[in-house]
Design an enzyme around this catalytic site. Structure first.
Site, PDB file in Angstrom:
ATOM      1  N   CYS A 127       1.179  -1.071   0.140  1.00  0.00           N
ATOM      2  CA  CYS A 127      -0.197   0.053   0.324  1.00  0.00           C
ATOM      3  C   CYS A 127       1.056   1.422   0.115  1.00  0.00           C
ATOM      4  O   CYS A 127       1.747   1.198  -0.509  1.00  0.00           O
ATOM      5  CB  CYS A 127      -1.292   0.112   1.310  1.00  0.00           C
ATOM      6  SG  CYS A 127      -2.132   1.437   1.060  1.00  0.00           S
ATOM      7  N   ASP A 196      -3.367   1.997   9.478  1.00  0.00           N
ATOM      8  CA  ASP A 196      -4.839   2.721   9.636  1.00  0.00           C
ATOM      9  C   ASP A 196      -5.012   2.581  11.101  1.00  0.00           C
ATOM     10  O   ASP A 196      -5.945   4.162  11.629  1.00  0.00           O
ATOM     11  CB  ASP A 196      -5.756   1.937   8.687  1.00  0.00           C
ATOM     12  CG  ASP A 196      -5.001   2.749   7.624  1.00  0.00           C
ATOM     13  OD1 ASP A 196      -5.545   3.747   6.571  1.00  0.00           O
ATOM     14  OD2 ASP A 196      -4.330   1.754   6.734  1.00  0.00           O
TER      15      ASP A 196
END
Length: 308
Positions: A127, A196
């Protein structure tokens, strides 16, 4: 009704035009500053209601990324005063302080994380994480030569952004499809990912595919480093609250007319046993020790200022 600036920011966060936990947090804080400046409330109660409503609108856009509610919580926690002008100024000041803290945190984190790499090391990324990039940047600035295998990270291919940023830093980049990660791990010295959210038990919530990569890396004895500012710590998990895993639009995966159902979870949970270290702006931690840092940063029972 929230201001146009807040509505626009919320839409850009929800559509992932604004992405990356730190970037999302900064954008949300900035939107609250605009709300404070533009509010036409004529009483302190009405002003507080306007700013809190704006925070609620922003919070609901990305349920998994805890940097968003943490940023909003920190700004709202700095709102104080007996008059509308005092309240307005306090919000603007809180946003400015938050931005300065955010800038310093990423630089400090990068300095800590950069020390984990040796000259000639190869990393594998998944990512796109500005915290992870900060670690590489500091290693490169220290004169270390690095190479990287960058996973595409489908369906939105955030890895392409990472590949570009690493190339710009002078890193020798090889972009690979997600399913090739296990194949290339024998040539990798470190797996480096962002987060996250980080739970109180040390488990990490990150882009879908992180858990599989970490498990595969563990099998091949490749250390896994998570780069995560303390803004990513999820204080509500101290009380057992779960972190919602966001389900994204099926059209991200399939936009053709094919009569099948589509599952598109945006995140997965990597158990702490697969993680060697979590790098923060306050130092490097074993995942199981993060609960202490979380309590120091947010307290045992963080107040939900949104309900005030």
């Amino acid at each position: 009704m929230v201001s146009d600036a807040v509505a626009d920011t919320a839409e850009r966060i929800a559509s992932m035009e604004v992405r990356g936990a730190a970037t999302i947090a900064r954008a949300a804080a900035d939107a609250l500053a605009v709300e404070a400046r533009e509010s036409d409330a004529d009483t302190p109660a009405a002003f507080r209601a306007d700013v809190t409503a704006a925070a609620e609108r922003l919070r609901e856009t990305r349920p998994t990324a805890v940097s968003l509610p943490n940023a909003l919580r920190l700004v709202l926690g700095g709102m104080h005063g007996e008059t509308v002008p005092e309240l307005r100024e306090s919000v603007i000041t809180a946003v400015e302080s938050f931005r300065a803290e955010l800038d310093a945190a990423q630089d400090d984190l990068g300095r800590v994380g950069g020390r984990r790499f040796a000259d000639g090391d190869t990393v594998m990324t998944h990512c796109h994480s500005t915290d992870a990039l900060a670690c590489v940047e500091h290693a490169v600035d220290a004169g270390k030569s690095l190479s990287a295998y960058v996973k595409e990270t489908r369906p939105r291919k955030q890895g392409h952004i990472t590949a570009e940023r690493l190339r710009d830093l002078g890193v020798d980049v090889t972009l690979v499809v997600d399913s090739a990660a296990h194949h290339f791990l024998p040539a990798v010295d470190h797996v480096l990912v962002g987060a996250d959210a980080v739970r109180s038990d040390g488990a990490v919530v990150n882009k879908i595919g992180t858990a599989g990569l970490a498990a595969s890396a563990s099998e091949r004895d490749v250390p896994v480093t998570v780069a995560a500012q303390t803004l990513k710590l999820a204080p509500r998990t101290l009380a057992g609250h779960p972190i919602e895993i966001e389900e994204r639009d099926p059209t991200e995966v399939l936009d053709a007319d094919l009569d099948v159902s589509v599952a598109n979870p945006a995140f997965d949970v990597t158990p702490s046993r697969y993680i060697d270290a979590v790098v923060t702006e306050r130092g490097q931690y074993a995942p199981e020790s993060l609960v202490t840092l979380m309590r120091e940063r947010y307290g045992d029972q963080p107040d939900d200022v949104f309900s005030e």
